[in-house]
Scaffold this motif. Sequence first.
Motif, PDB file in Angstrom:
ATOM      1  N   LEU A   1       0.843  -1.198   0.000  1.00 20.10           N
ATOM      2  CA  LEU A   1       0.000   0.000   0.000  1.00 20.10           C
ATOM      3  C   LEU A   1       0.875   1.243   0.000  1.00 20.10           C
ATOM      4  N   SER A   2       0.625   2.126  -0.957  1.00 18.47           N
ATOM      5  CA  SER A   2       1.305   3.422  -1.007  1.00 18.47           C
ATOM      6  C   SER A   2       0.346   4.505  -0.539  1.00 18.47           C
ATOM      7  N   ARG A   3       0.822   5.334   0.395  1.00 21.75           N
ATOM      8  CA  ARG A   3       0.081   6.500   0.842  1.00 21.75           C
ATOM      9  C   ARG A   3       1.068   7.616   1.186  1.00 21.75           C
TER      10      ARG A   3
ATOM     11  N   ASN B   1       6.049 -12.396  -6.955  1.00 18.53           N
ATOM     12  CA  ASN B   1       4.936 -12.354  -7.898  1.00 18.53           C
ATOM     13  C   ASN B   1       3.572 -12.272  -7.239  1.00 18.53           C
ATOM     14  N   ASN B   2       3.477 -12.721  -5.988  1.00 23.28           N
ATOM     15  CA  ASN B   2       2.170 -12.725  -5.328  1.00 23.28           C
ATOM     16  C   ASN B   2       1.895 -11.436  -4.563  1.00 23.28           C
ATOM     17  N   LEU B   3       2.766 -10.434  -4.701  1.00 27.36           N
ATOM     18  CA  LEU B   3       2.550  -9.159  -4.025  1.00 27.36           C
ATOM     19  C   LEU B   3       1.415  -8.396  -4.713  1.00 27.36           C
ATOM     20  N   ARG B   4       0.372  -8.117  -3.974  1.00 26.93           N
ATOM     21  CA  ARG B   4      -0.795  -7.430  -4.526  1.00 26.93           C
ATOM     22  C   ARG B   4      -0.783  -5.965  -4.107  1.00 26.93           C
ATOM     23  N   ASP B   5      -0.775  -5.078  -5.077  1.00 31.42           N
ATOM     24  CA  ASP B   5      -0.766  -3.640  -4.827  1.00 31.42           C
ATOM     25  C   ASP B   5      -2.210  -3.160  -4.664  1.00 31.42           C
ATOM     26  N   ILE B   6      -2.558  -2.717  -3.466  1.00 34.02           N
ATOM     27  CA  ILE B   6      -3.925  -2.262  -3.200  1.00 34.02           C
ATOM     28  C   ILE B   6      -4.028  -0.733  -3.166  1.00 34.02           C
ATOM     29  N   THR B   7      -2.992  -0.055  -3.663  1.00 30.39           N
ATOM     30  CA  THR B   7      -2.981   1.408  -3.633  1.00 30.39           C
ATOM     31  C   THR B   7      -4.221   2.004  -4.273  1.00 30.39           C
TER      32      THR B   7
ATOM     33  N   ASP C   1      -7.044   0.205  -5.091  1.00 25.17           N
ATOM     34  CA  ASP C   1      -8.203  -0.681  -4.908  1.00 25.17           C
ATOM     35  C   ASP C   1      -9.312   0.129  -4.234  1.00 25.17           C
ATOM     36  N   PRO C   2     -10.465   0.310  -4.884  1.00 24.97           N
ATOM     37  CA  PRO C   2     -11.533   1.143  -4.320  1.00 24.97           C
ATOM     38  C   PRO C   2     -11.953   0.739  -2.919  1.00 24.97           C
ATOM     39  N   HIS C   3     -11.915  -0.567  -2.619  1.00 28.06           N
ATOM     40  CA  HIS C   3     -12.358  -1.034  -1.300  1.00 28.06           C
ATOM     41  C   HIS C   3     -11.458  -0.513  -0.190  1.00 28.06           C
ATOM     42  N   TYR C   4     -10.196  -0.224  -0.523  1.00 23.78           N
ATOM     43  CA  TYR C   4      -9.244   0.194   0.512  1.00 23.78           C
ATOM     44  C   TYR C   4      -8.818   1.651   0.358  1.00 23.78           C
ATOM     45  N   SER C   5      -9.598   2.424  -0.408  1.00 19.76           N
ATOM     46  CA  SER C   5      -9.274   3.833  -0.584  1.00 19.76           C
ATOM     47  C   SER C   5      -9.220   4.573   0.749  1.00 19.76           C
ATOM     48  N   ALA C   6     -10.063   4.171   1.698  1.00 18.74           N
ATOM     49  CA  ALA C   6     -10.130   4.841   3.003  1.00 18.74           C
ATOM     50  C   ALA C   6      -9.451   4.038   4.110  1.00 18.74           C
ATOM     51  N   LEU C   7      -8.554   3.123   3.741  1.00 21.72           N
ATOM     52  CA  LEU C   7      -7.857   2.333   4.761  1.00 21.72           C
ATOM     53  C   LEU C   7      -6.998   3.224   5.652  1.00 21.72           C
ATOM     54  N   CYS C   8      -6.469   4.304   5.097  1.00 24.25           N
ATOM     55  CA  CYS C   8      -5.784   5.339   5.860  1.00 24.25           C
ATOM     56  C   CYS C   8      -6.524   6.654   5.655  1.00 24.25           C
ATOM     57  N   GLY C   9      -6.630   7.459   6.696  1.00 25.12           N
ATOM     58  CA  GLY C   9      -7.323   8.744   6.579  1.00 25.12           C
ATOM     59  C   GLY C   9      -8.706   8.695   7.197  1.00 25.12           C
ATOM     60  N   TYR C  10      -9.315   9.865   7.342  1.00 32.03           N
ATOM     61  CA  TYR C  10     -10.644   9.994   7.940  1.00 32.03           C
ATOM     62  C   TYR C  10     -11.669  10.304   6.853  1.00 32.03           C
ATOM     63  N   THR C  11     -12.793   9.605   6.869  1.00 30.93           N
ATOM     64  CA  THR C  11     -13.870   9.872   5.923  1.00 30.93           C
ATOM     65  C   THR C  11     -14.762  10.998   6.445  1.00 30.93           C
ATOM     66  N   GLU C  12     -15.672  11.462   5.575  1.00 34.13           N
ATOM     67  CA  GLU C  12     -16.667  12.451   6.013  1.00 34.13           C
ATOM     68  C   GLU C  12     -17.444  11.930   7.216  1.00 34.13           C
ATOM     69  N   HIS C  13     -17.831  10.663   7.138  1.00 30.19           N
ATOM     70  CA  HIS C  13     -18.593  10.064   8.234  1.00 30.19           C
ATOM     71  C   HIS C  13     -17.785  10.053   9.519  1.00 30.19           C
ATOM     72  N   ASP C  14     -16.499   9.749   9.422  1.00 33.83           N
ATOM     73  CA  ASP C  14     -15.648   9.732  10.614  1.00 33.83           C
ATOM     74  C   ASP C  14     -15.599  11.112  11.271  1.00 33.83           C
ATOM     75  N   VAL C  15     -15.432  12.141  10.454  1.00 33.61           N
ATOM     76  CA  VAL C  15     -15.345  13.503  10.987  1.00 33.61           C
ATOM     77  C   VAL C  15     -16.657  13.900  11.650  1.00 33.61           C
ATOM     78  N   ASP C  16     -17.784  13.535  11.026  1.00 38.08           N
ATOM     79  CA  ASP C  16     -19.094  13.935  11.549  1.00 38.08           C
ATOM     80  C   ASP C  16     -19.532  13.136  12.771  1.00 38.08           C
ATOM     81  N   THR C  17     -18.984  11.950  12.965  1.00 37.57           N
ATOM     82  CA  THR C  17     -19.410  11.112  14.087  1.00 37.57           C
ATOM     83  C   THR C  17     -18.332  11.003  15.168  1.00 37.57           C
TER      84      THR C  17
END
Length: 527
Positions: free
Chosen positions: A49-51, A218-224, A226-242
């Motif tokens: 994962l790159s961030r 070869n089995n290294l999977r780059d999830i940078t 990947d839409p499912h993990y877009s918010a794996l790091c960081g705060y979402t709108e919902h997180d800020v509001d709740t």
Amino acid sequence: MNATRAVLPRRKLPIGLQTLSEIRSGGCYYVDKTAQIIDLVDSGKCFFLSRPRRFGKSLLVDTMKALFEGEQALFTGLAAETRWDWSRRHPVIRISFGGGVVSSEAGLVQRIQHGLRGNFRALGLARADDIPFDDVAGHLADLIERAHAASGQQAVVLVDEYDKPILDNITEPATARLMREGLRNLYSVLKEMDAHLKFVFLTGVSQFSKGSLFSGLNNLRDITLDPHYSALCGYTEHDVDTVFAPELPGLDREQIRRWYNGYNWGGTSVYNPFDVLLLFQNRQFQPYWFETGTPTFLVRLLTERGFHTPDLSRLHGSLTLLSSFDVDRIEPEALLFQAGYLTLHGVTEPLPGQQVYTLGYPNREVEASLNAALLYGHGVPERPSFDTRIRLVEVLRQGDTAALRELFHAFFASIPNDWYRNNPIARFEGYWASIFYSHFAALGLDIVVEDATNRGRIDMTVLFAGAVWLFEFKVVELVPEGRALAQIRSRGYADKYRARGEPIHLIGVEFSRTDRNIVGFEVETLA
């Protein structure tokens, strides 16, 4: 009867904390990412994962460590409490290059060996005596194998800031190559130790190609992206509001969104945690994240390549381009994206398998701060540039088009001739428009570059203080004088904004390479 919303108590802000146990036991706010972590663990074995920096990568790694080590008490009330198998514990090997700077091959070996010794001690294991001291690959392989044998469970390897020794030396290519080769030697072990590994996770800022740094993995999977993990790091709108609801009173919620939200990797957009936490602590809007790392190398690279600054608000590239980063091949688009100065705005697929990624600024903080830095990189002294921007706000508020011309004419005249002679960037057609644009962008104004209409594109639109400013730029050595304003008129660019009921200023700006200044500044104001 109206229902009343319960007021949540304020908690401590976890500023600078990267350890789950400190946050959970210290009464701090915590945004639960454990559901996504478990989804990741359930979906495979080896991930990357790159961030950008200061995005919570170290806390993410520490949370994974606590899960695999079975520290159940830390996860009370979190998604993992009921989803994780607490009956099984795995030995965890954590390697971090986050601290300090390594600038030699010997220093890298020492840093790795120090980290491996710490892992041997933490797992209660003894190192093999027959492996040479400088054989870091041999010691990592020995550590993984012994950890598996001693516990009866496959080992977990977590690598934080995997690329920092390379990035710390990126301005010295020879040293950076030594760092790359040393790290490739270390990471190559992960392939041959596959039978002894339960889970592998590597994270950092850059996306080095598999061939250059993860050869054979070869089995290294780059999830940078990947839409499912877009918010794996960081705060979402919902997180800020709740989660952070107690911190919001007294702050402009829309301003928080404009300043700090917008980072996106193909799914849910997020805020930079560092910005949000310092905003809640200081109660002032400032470029907190940007100020922690001046992008000197990036500014120099963009200047050397003659990058047209207005293009930064809307760049297009392929997945290959965005992930192309290596010591010997550094594409500006890849560096801007991976470092967090640009983010994903959209993806199209004109042909099957040919995705086109659109990039732009994530938010006002980055747009304003990066353009201020780019002005300096374009030969603009910091003090005159700052004074010009402050005066620019006043001029725009007054709607004084004559003062606007005088302001920029005086500004261009203040750049020393020696700078032009010594810097090839001034020879590029887009140099003049870049300087003009970056003054507006550095103020964080509402700007649209290449603003589309039904009859063409406006070079730059600025919406500010109840007025619309439409700019067209020309270089007279390339286009005859008087064409800039004529184009705005003939193509009816103003029609798009007439319904706003605000004054519309049509401004044709013409530059001369020979005079090194504005030679044409025609204005028409529509009431």
